[in-house]
Design a protein around this motif. Structure first.
Motif, short mmCIF file in Angstrom:
data_model
loop_
_atom_site.label_atom_id
_atom_site.label_comp_id
_atom_site.label_asym_id
_atom_site.label_seq_id
_atom_site.Cartn_x
_atom_site.Cartn_y
_atom_site.Cartn_z
N MET A 257 0.82 -1.21 0.00
CA MET A 257 0.00 0.00 0.00
C MET A 257 0.86 1.27 0.00
N LEU A 258 2.01 1.21 0.67
CA LEU A 258 2.84 2.41 0.79
C LEU A 258 3.90 2.53 -0.30
N ALA A 259 3.97 1.58 -1.22
CA ALA A 259 4.96 1.66 -2.30
C ALA A 259 4.85 2.96 -3.10
N PRO A 260 3.65 3.43 -3.45
CA PRO A 260 3.57 4.73 -4.15
C PRO A 260 4.13 5.88 -3.34
N LEU A 261 3.98 5.82 -2.02
CA LEU A 261 4.50 6.89 -1.18
C LEU A 261 6.03 6.94 -1.22
N ASN A 262 6.67 5.77 -1.34
CA ASN A 262 8.12 5.74 -1.46
C ASN A 262 8.58 6.42 -2.75
N SER A 263 7.85 6.22 -3.84
CA SER A 263 8.18 6.88 -5.11
C SER A 263 8.03 8.39 -4.99
N ILE A 264 6.99 8.83 -4.30
CA ILE A 264 6.78 10.27 -4.11
C ILE A 264 7.88 10.86 -3.24
N THR A 265 8.28 10.14 -2.19
CA THR A 265 9.37 10.62 -1.33
C THR A 265 10.68 10.74 -2.11
N HIS A 266 10.98 9.73 -2.94
CA HIS A 266 12.20 9.78 -3.75
C HIS A 266 12.18 10.97 -4.71
N ALA A 267 11.03 11.22 -5.34
CA ALA A 267 10.92 12.35 -6.25
C ALA A 267 11.08 13.68 -5.51
N THR A 268 10.54 13.76 -4.30
CA THR A 268 10.68 14.98 -3.52
C THR A 268 12.13 15.26 -3.17
N ARG A 269 12.86 14.23 -2.76
CA ARG A 269 14.27 14.42 -2.44
C ARG A 269 15.08 14.79 -3.67
N THR A 270 14.75 14.18 -4.81
CA THR A 270 15.44 14.52 -6.06
C THR A 270 15.22 15.99 -6.42
N ALA A 271 13.98 16.45 -6.27
CA ALA A 271 13.68 17.85 -6.56
C ALA A 271 14.38 18.77 -5.57
N ALA A 272 14.46 18.35 -4.30
CA ALA A 272 15.13 19.18 -3.30
C ALA A 272 16.62 19.32 -3.59
N ASP A 273 17.21 18.32 -4.29
CA ASP A 273 18.62 18.39 -4.66
C ASP A 273 18.85 19.26 -5.89
N GLY A 274 17.78 19.78 -6.46
CA GLY A 274 17.93 20.70 -7.59
C GLY A 274 17.52 20.14 -8.93
N SER A 275 17.15 18.86 -9.01
CA SER A 275 16.75 18.25 -10.27
C SER A 275 15.23 18.34 -10.42
N LEU A 276 14.77 19.24 -11.28
CA LEU A 276 13.33 19.43 -11.47
C LEU A 276 12.79 18.65 -12.67
N SER A 277 13.66 17.93 -13.38
CA SER A 277 13.22 17.19 -14.56
C SER A 277 12.65 15.82 -14.22
N HIS A 278 12.84 15.35 -12.99
CA HIS A 278 12.35 14.02 -12.60
C HIS A 278 10.83 14.04 -12.45
N ARG A 279 10.17 12.97 -12.93
CA ARG A 279 8.72 12.84 -12.79
C ARG A 279 8.40 11.48 -12.17
N ILE A 280 7.33 11.43 -11.38
CA ILE A 280 6.95 10.18 -10.73
C ILE A 280 6.24 9.25 -11.72
N ARG A 281 5.26 9.79 -12.42
CA ARG A 281 4.47 9.01 -13.40
C ARG A 281 4.00 7.70 -12.79
N LEU A 282 3.24 7.80 -11.72
CA LEU A 282 2.78 6.63 -10.99
C LEU A 282 1.72 5.89 -11.81
#
Length: 361
Positions: free
Chosen positions: A84-109
């Motif tokens: 159930m929480l697998a999608p939340l892990n993808s969202i967390t990873h995308a958030t950290r990637t964006a926080a590091d300055g990479s805005l081109s990453h997309r979750i596309r769940l």
């Protein structure tokens, strides 16, 4: 925000599932116990002391059943919670990637519409708008800087001709105009470099930070000697991957700032490189006036200066540390500024480690 560590959501859901299953099992067993103790026979055989028989036979069975339900609830709850929480892990990873300055990453769940996918789609939309906005700002800065370079270069040429004319009397106004024009050109070049670093559009190759530090120190040694500052370099081979030109600019900015923002006399600057597990570091430390933590937190903002006392005829344009921050982010690194207790600043750039490069730039 600093928070105390707590239980993960997955563990909480697991315990909730297992607890609910245990409560249901206890209720089921209590119901069975009440039923059996109110009936005077077990099966079709009459037992005179039926309560003793029920207790003797039912208690071990109940304990075994509850143990099975507990293990089953924990294992099943852990698997279900993870799924159930697998999608939340993808969202967390995308958030950290964006926080590091990479805005081109997309979750596309993938999957059908539900709460997590609505959140992922909204996050992707926000990232797309942010990327477009940042790209528009960078393009504007780059285009404006390019447009301003030509008239500034023409003005500089005219001022140089006028100042070099032997038949023209000395004019302090020409010298002032030349200084202002030079600062404007430096500002334009700094804005172009800042835009280039922010876009991350550069070729990556193996670089040794220790060689970059030596080259920057050698380049700025005359400035250090002019200002009475002792400049030292030391450290191990520090291989990383990135743009040699940008990393040299980063190191040059740090060493230049350390020299010009220093003590009036007998100041010092120390440049060291090191290797940590998975990362390499470049540290520039200088003496100087005390710097408050509040000021340190703003030093990487554009057009910020750490002190009014600048020991050089050309104090810069206030973009040195902003460029350092942008280059560090473009190389997926971490920039740390720490005030020294005795005065001055310690700046550390931590970059991902690479393979050992050849001993040349």
């Amino acid at each position: 925000m600093d928070r105390r560590p707590g239980l993960s959501i997955r563990l909480k859901l697991t315990l909730s599932y297992a607890g609910f299953l245990m409560v249901a099992g206890v209720l089921m067993l209590v119901t069975a116990w009440l039923f059996l103790t109110r009936v005077r026979h077990i099966g079709l055989v009459f037992v005179p002391d039926y309560r003793l028989a029920v207790a003797r036979d039912f208690a071990p069975l109940a304990a075994t059943s509850l143990s099975f339900l507990l293990v089953f609830g924990l294992g099943g709850g852990w698997l279900l919670a993870g799924r159930m929480l697998a999608p939340l892990n993808s969202i967390t990873h995308a958030t950290r990637t964006a926080a590091d300055g990479s805005l081109s990453h997309r979750i596309r769940l993938p999957g059908r519409q539900e709460e997590f996918r609505e959140l992922a789609d909204a996050f992707d939309t926000m990232l797309a708008r942010l990327e477009a906005h940042v790209g528009e700002q960078q393009r504007f800065a780059a285009n404006a800087s390019h447009e301003l370079r030509t008239p500034l270069a023409a003005t500089k040429a005219l001022l140089d001709v006028a100042r070099a004319d032997p038949g023209r009397p000395a004019d302090p106004l020409l010298d002032r105009l030349h200084t202002v024009n030079t600062r404007a050109i430096d500002l334009i070049e700094a804005l172009l470099l800042l835009s280039r670093a922010g876009q991350g559009s550069f070729a990556r190759e193996d670089v040794d930070l220790s060689l970059v530090a030596e080259e920057a120190a050698e380049m700025l040694l005359p400035l250090a000697e002019k200002n009475g500052v002792t400049l030292e370099t030391d450290g191990d081979i520090a291989p990383t991957t990135g743009s040699p030109a940008l990393l040299l600019q980063l190191t040059t900015n740090l060493v230049h700032n350390a020299i010009v923002h220093n003590l009036p006399e007998h100041g010092s600057v120390r440049v060291t490189t090191g290797v940590r597990p998975g990362t390499v570091t470049l540290t520039v430390e200088n003496t100087g006036e005390p710097v408050s933590p509040e000021l340190v937190s703003r030093l990487t903002e554009p057009f910020q200066r750490g002190t009014e006392r600048v020991h050089t005829d050309h104090p810069g344009v206030g973009l040195g540390l902003a460029i350092v921050r942008s280059i560090t982010r473009a190389h997926h690194g971490i920039l740390t500024l720490t005030p020294r207790p005795a005065g001055g600043l310690r700046v550390t750039v931590e970059l991902p480690a690479g393979t050992t490069p050849p001993r040349h730039l």
